[in-house]
Design a protein around this motif. Sequence first.
Motif, mmCIF file in Angstrom:
data_model
loop_
_atom_site.group_PDB
_atom_site.id
_atom_site.type_symbol
_atom_site.label_atom_id
_atom_site.label_comp_id
_atom_site.label_asym_id
_atom_site.label_seq_id
_atom_site.Cartn_x
_atom_site.Cartn_y
_atom_site.Cartn_z
ATOM 1 N N MET A 117 3.261 12.412 -42.567
ATOM 2 C CA MET A 117 3.355 13.873 -42.569
ATOM 3 C C MET A 117 3.697 14.381 -41.166
ATOM 4 O O MET A 117 2.959 14.129 -40.224
ATOM 5 N N THR A 118 4.828 15.081 -41.021
ATOM 6 C CA THR A 118 5.176 15.622 -39.702
ATOM 7 C C THR A 118 4.908 17.123 -39.611
ATOM 8 O O THR A 118 4.836 17.678 -38.530
ATOM 9 N N SER A 119 4.777 17.779 -40.750
ATOM 10 C CA SER A 119 4.513 19.221 -40.766
ATOM 11 C C SER A 119 4.039 19.576 -42.159
ATOM 12 O O SER A 119 4.037 18.733 -43.048
ATOM 13 N N SER A 120 3.643 20.832 -42.355
ATOM 14 C CA SER A 120 3.319 21.277 -43.701
ATOM 15 C C SER A 120 4.437 22.168 -44.203
ATOM 16 O O SER A 120 4.990 22.959 -43.445
ATOM 17 N N ARG A 121 4.764 22.051 -45.473
ATOM 18 C CA ARG A 121 5.796 22.924 -46.041
ATOM 19 C C ARG A 121 5.218 24.294 -46.401
ATOM 20 O O ARG A 121 5.936 25.180 -46.810
#
Lengths: 230, 175
Positions: A117-121
Amino acid sequence: MTDTFMLDGKKIRFREGQTVMTAAIDAGIYIPRLCFHPEFKPHGSCKLCTVKINERRVSSCTTPAAKGMVVESDTHEINDERRMLLEMLFVEGNHFCPSCEQSGNCQLQATAYELGMTSSRFDQFFPNRAVDASHPDYLLDFNRCILCSLCVQASRDVDGKSVFAFSMRGIHTRLIVNAGSGLLADTRFDGKDRAANICPVGVIIKKRSGFKVPIGQRRYDTMSVSSPEK
Amino acid sequence: MNKPAKARIASTSLAGCFGCHTSFLDMDERLLDLIGQVEFDRSPFTDIKHCGPCDIGIIEGGVCNAENVHVLREFRANCRILVAIGACAINGGLPALRNHLSVSSILEAVYRTDMIPNDPELPLLLDKVYPLHEVVRIDCFIPGCPPSSDTIWKVLTDLLAGRQPELSSRQIRYD
């Protein structure tokens, strides 16, 4: 004699009474999880350990292992769904890792690393949750709570104190302290309690020990969350 | 023979601390490799004031005021690939700790009611500090506070080679 089932194409042996999760752990296979803890009764609430059995999604921590079952876990489809669950957990609280004492020892963070996970959508909730620093030796930062319920179970079932509880329902569910004032200082909570050392994230924090181990040298800086325990 | 055209990169810091840019510079001698392949447009390294058409835009920091919104939109309009770098760009980070307070209560606590700066040159604060992807579309995220130069290098080299950047779990860090 032991029976077997198939997990991602591997034959897994299991004993009577084991779940898919505990059999996988014994076989050294990692299934992502947050609310599962081997010392406590599983309740299947975080859904990170969801696997597919006969096209149905089930929590592997509560599903009894059965002879001949075919289980899918480490697939693109299921890992993408797990990543989405993690993204929801991250936006629902205030998870500012750089300023969190638990960073590097946090299971939520390490699981998000593991699943890429690199970010949250999703949009951040930025909830307003107060910190309880009333206790002389421990502080509670509710901003980071993922409602795994491990502290609730540990305090009730091991310590016999029921210091923690859940209040409200659904999206409004929150962790509370079982005291008239709602403050940790007004409970029998003690640093030797099982509940004091069970939080997988950074809610229950020991005072005056912050950053004794520098960031970069902590548990999940040197090993991955999927490494076998022993 | 014509040399292949260099890729154009722009970068800026919004509500950030320039720590991600500092980590970018930490790639040391690899900067020489990079400069052979790219040209910098608007960036703290060039002091160009406005972003022109670019292949890659890299933005550090969240969105805390009206000027940040203008700059972010200028980058989005001009950059083919927009990269959010660092914790603040991705979830608001440290500046977002103000998000549970009202802007008026913060200004009054800092400046008292009779001394709040009101110069038209000053950008207005937003109600909250926002991650970049809540304001414009972001194509690629590099988490970390700051991300290591190795991680930044990996993403840049992937992008320059025309690949979808892929970070291993060892390269993903939030702290």
